[in-house]
Design an enzyme around this catalytic site. Structure first.
Site, PDB file in Angstrom:
ATOM      1  N   GLY A 195       6.568  -0.501  -3.008  1.00  0.00           N
ATOM      2  CA  GLY A 195       7.426  -1.557  -3.549  1.00  0.00           C
ATOM      3  C   GLY A 195       7.003  -2.132  -4.888  1.00  0.00           C
ATOM      4  O   GLY A 195       7.851  -2.539  -5.690  1.00  0.00           O
ATOM      5  N   GLU A 248       1.515  -7.032  -5.697  1.00  0.00           N
ATOM      6  CA  GLU A 248       2.542  -6.873  -4.660  1.00  0.00           C
ATOM      7  C   GLU A 248       3.931  -7.137  -5.239  1.00  0.00           C
ATOM      8  O   GLU A 248       4.068  -7.841  -6.237  1.00  0.00           O
ATOM      9  CB  GLU A 248       2.291  -7.896  -3.539  1.00  0.00           C
ATOM     10  CG  GLU A 248       1.569  -7.347  -2.334  1.00  0.00           C
ATOM     11  CD  GLU A 248       2.396  -6.367  -1.514  1.00  0.00           C
ATOM     12  OE1 GLU A 248       3.369  -5.782  -2.029  1.00  0.00           O
ATOM     13  OE2 GLU A 248       2.056  -6.177  -0.345  1.00  0.00           O
ATOM     14  N   ASP A 249       4.942  -6.617  -4.588  1.00  0.00           N
ATOM     15  CA  ASP A 249       6.308  -6.940  -5.016  1.00  0.00           C
ATOM     16  C   ASP A 249       6.802  -8.211  -4.336  1.00  0.00           C
ATOM     17  O   ASP A 249       7.484  -9.024  -4.943  1.00  0.00           O
ATOM     18  CB  ASP A 249       7.273  -5.775  -4.750  1.00  0.00           C
ATOM     19  CG  ASP A 249       7.247  -5.305  -3.307  1.00  0.00           C
ATOM     20  OD1 ASP A 249       6.229  -5.544  -2.608  1.00  0.00           O
ATOM     21  OD2 ASP A 249       8.229  -4.703  -2.863  1.00  0.00           O
ATOM     22  N   ASP A 252       6.162 -11.777   2.207  1.00  0.00           N
ATOM     23  CA  ASP A 252       7.216 -12.162   3.144  1.00  0.00           C
ATOM     24  C   ASP A 252       6.553 -12.873   4.329  1.00  0.00           C
ATOM     25  O   ASP A 252       6.218 -14.050   4.231  1.00  0.00           O
ATOM     26  CB  ASP A 252       7.954 -10.872   3.528  1.00  0.00           C
ATOM     27  CG  ASP A 252       9.255 -11.101   4.255  1.00  0.00           C
ATOM     28  OD1 ASP A 252       9.716 -12.237   4.302  1.00  0.00           O
ATOM     29  OD2 ASP A 252       9.817 -10.132   4.797  1.00  0.00           O
ATOM     30  N   LYS A 312       8.493 -15.336  -0.653  1.00  0.00           N
ATOM     31  CA  LYS A 312       9.502 -15.897   0.257  1.00  0.00           C
ATOM     32  C   LYS A 312       8.788 -16.793   1.255  1.00  0.00           C
ATOM     33  O   LYS A 312       8.587 -16.426   2.418  1.00  0.00           O
ATOM     34  CB  LYS A 312      10.150 -14.734   1.016  1.00  0.00           C
ATOM     35  CG  LYS A 312      11.651 -14.658   0.914  1.00  0.00           C
ATOM     36  CD  LYS A 312      12.134 -13.607   1.894  1.00  0.00           C
ATOM     37  CE  LYS A 312      13.269 -12.819   1.317  1.00  0.00           C
ATOM     38  NZ  LYS A 312      13.777 -11.819   2.280  1.00  0.00           N
ATOM     39  N   PHE A 325      18.341 -11.012   1.700  1.00  0.00           N
ATOM     40  CA  PHE A 325      17.875  -9.634   1.679  1.00  0.00           C
ATOM     41  C   PHE A 325      17.862  -9.118   0.246  1.00  0.00           C
ATOM     42  O   PHE A 325      18.888  -8.714  -0.272  1.00  0.00           O
ATOM     43  CB  PHE A 325      18.753  -8.753   2.563  1.00  0.00           C
ATOM     44  CG  PHE A 325      18.013  -7.554   3.064  1.00  0.00           C
ATOM     45  CD1 PHE A 325      17.437  -6.651   2.181  1.00  0.00           C
ATOM     46  CD2 PHE A 325      17.868  -7.342   4.429  1.00  0.00           C
ATOM     47  CE1 PHE A 325      16.731  -5.555   2.635  1.00  0.00           C
ATOM     48  CE2 PHE A 325      17.162  -6.242   4.898  1.00  0.00           C
ATOM     49  CZ  PHE A 325      16.591  -5.353   3.997  1.00  0.00           C
ATOM     50  N   ASP A 338      13.070  -2.056  -1.567  1.00  0.00           N
ATOM     51  CA  ASP A 338      14.051  -1.151  -0.953  1.00  0.00           C
ATOM     52  C   ASP A 338      14.735  -1.742   0.271  1.00  0.00           C
ATOM     53  O   ASP A 338      14.287  -2.738   0.848  1.00  0.00           O
ATOM     54  CB  ASP A 338      13.344   0.128  -0.495  1.00  0.00           C
ATOM     55  CG  ASP A 338      12.525  -0.088   0.781  1.00  0.00           C
ATOM     56  OD1 ASP A 338      11.751  -1.071   0.833  1.00  0.00           O
ATOM     57  OD2 ASP A 338      12.680   0.698   1.731  1.00  0.00           O
ATOM     58  N   ARG A 391      15.416   1.032  -4.801  1.00  0.00           N
ATOM     59  CA  ARG A 391      14.194   0.739  -5.561  1.00  0.00           C
ATOM     60  C   ARG A 391      14.459   0.888  -7.057  1.00  0.00           C
ATOM     61  O   ARG A 391      13.852   0.219  -7.877  1.00  0.00           O
ATOM     62  CB  ARG A 391      13.063   1.695  -5.156  1.00  0.00           C
ATOM     63  CG  ARG A 391      12.561   1.491  -3.730  1.00  0.00           C
ATOM     64  CD  ARG A 391      11.226   2.217  -3.548  1.00  0.00           C
ATOM     65  NE  ARG A 391      10.897   2.454  -2.154  1.00  0.00           N
ATOM     66  CZ  ARG A 391      10.248   1.594  -1.375  1.00  0.00           C
ATOM     67  NH1 ARG A 391       9.884   0.420  -1.841  1.00  0.00           N
ATOM     68  NH2 ARG A 391       9.980   1.901  -0.121  1.00  0.00           N
TER      69      ARG A 391
HETATM   70  C1  PRP Z   1       6.953  -4.587   1.844  1.00  0.00           C
HETATM   71  C2  PRP Z   1       6.462  -5.198   0.548  1.00  0.00           C
HETATM   72  C3  PRP Z   1       5.168  -5.848   0.923  1.00  0.00           C
HETATM   73  C4  PRP Z   1       5.395  -6.232   2.369  1.00  0.00           C
HETATM   74  C5  PRP Z   1       5.645  -7.695   2.462  1.00  0.00           C
HETATM   75  O1  PRP Z   1       6.345  -3.360   2.008  1.00  0.00           O
HETATM   76  O2  PRP Z   1       6.273  -4.204  -0.434  1.00  0.00           O
HETATM   77  O3  PRP Z   1       4.098  -4.956   0.825  1.00  0.00           O
HETATM   78  O4  PRP Z   1       6.525  -5.508   2.825  1.00  0.00           O
HETATM   79  O5  PRP Z   1       5.962  -8.048   3.771  1.00  0.00           O
HETATM   80  P1  PRP Z   1       5.048  -8.943   4.705  1.00  0.00           P
HETATM   81  O6  PRP Z   1       4.580 -10.116   3.913  1.00  0.00           O
HETATM   82  O7  PRP Z   1       6.029  -9.341   5.789  1.00  0.00           O
HETATM   83  O8  PRP Z   1       3.955  -8.107   5.229  1.00  0.00           O
HETATM   84  P2  PRP Z   1       6.882  -2.201   2.982  1.00  0.00           P
HETATM   85  O9  PRP Z   1       5.982  -2.094   4.172  1.00  0.00           O
HETATM   86  O10 PRP Z   1       8.344  -2.377   3.234  1.00  0.00           O
HETATM   87  O11 PRP Z   1       6.632  -0.910   2.122  1.00  0.00           O
HETATM   88  P3  PRP Z   1       7.121  -0.544   0.632  1.00  0.00           P
HETATM   89  O12 PRP Z   1       6.195  -1.264  -0.314  1.00  0.00           O
HETATM   90  O13 PRP Z   1       6.956   0.930   0.584  1.00  0.00           O
HETATM   91  O14 PRP Z   1       8.558  -1.002   0.478  1.00  0.00           O
END
Ligand code: PRP
Length: 181
Positions: free
Chosen positions: A44, A100-101, A104, A132, A153, A160, A166
């Protein structure tokens, strides 16, 4: 086309890039002449990472780590995070920044912080394009945050849904009918 699936744009590419430049300035100021290892959390954060590192004039090494999280699959909030591919070298005594992106629930970042802190870096900080806070399940904070986003969302600029969007160049809100199908 993916553009048809977007309800609205929250931040345009131009707004994102302008904010990322500000974050880079802050980081540059805080680290002075120190070298840095910046760690891209795949997948991400790849676009944010690429934009951010370009605007930091320090000597920066780029590292990549892949984790998979099940924490935000709608029915599963177990918080289990798995390490898929680690960084390539030791970080003991180095300044390390996790990039990080989005933060959450906080599970991914919590896991990553523990993992890397155990390797005794000189410092460990976190930059995240989005935050968030309303979704947080474990306490966890970033040091450099681009934008706080509402509980919608969001996709694009690396983020993604089901591996799509993405490459959408802005941060947009996905139409509900797409993720409730
Ligand atoms: C997403 C995003 C963060 C994480 C945040 O990754 O890139 O790494 O979720 O969520 P959290 O705070 O609830 O843990 P994902 O596992 O979807 O993989 P990606 O980076 O390949 O999209």
């Amino acid at each position: 086309m993916m553009y048809d699936d977007i309800e609205k744009v929250l931040y345009t590419e131009e707004e994102l890039n302008a904010r990322i430049k500000e974050l880079a300035k802050e980081i540059t100021k805080d680290y002075g002449n120190e070298d840095l290892i910046m760690v891209c959390i795949l997948r991400g954060s790849c676009i944010f990472f690429a934009e951010l590192v370009k605007h930091i004039p320090n000597y920066v090494e780029l590292e990549f780590i892949t984790v998979s999280s099940y924490s935000h699959a709608s029915t599963n909030t177990s918080g289990e995070v798995r390490l898929i591919a680690d960084i390539s070298k030791p970080i003991q005594g180095k300044n390390v920044m996790i990039v990080e992106d989005i933060i959450d629930t906080g599970y991914t970042l919590n896991y990553l912080k523990k993992l890397l802190l155990a390797r005794n870096p000189k410092s460990l900080k976190v930059a995240s394009l989005l935050d968030k806070p309303s979704r947080r399940l474990v306490e966890c904070e970033g040091d450099y945050i681009g934008f706080n986003v509402p509980n919608e969302f969001v996709v694009g600029y690396g983020l993604d849904f089901d591996q799509r969007y993405r490459n959408f160049p802005h941060i947009g809100v996905l139409k509900k009918e797409i993720y409730t199908r």
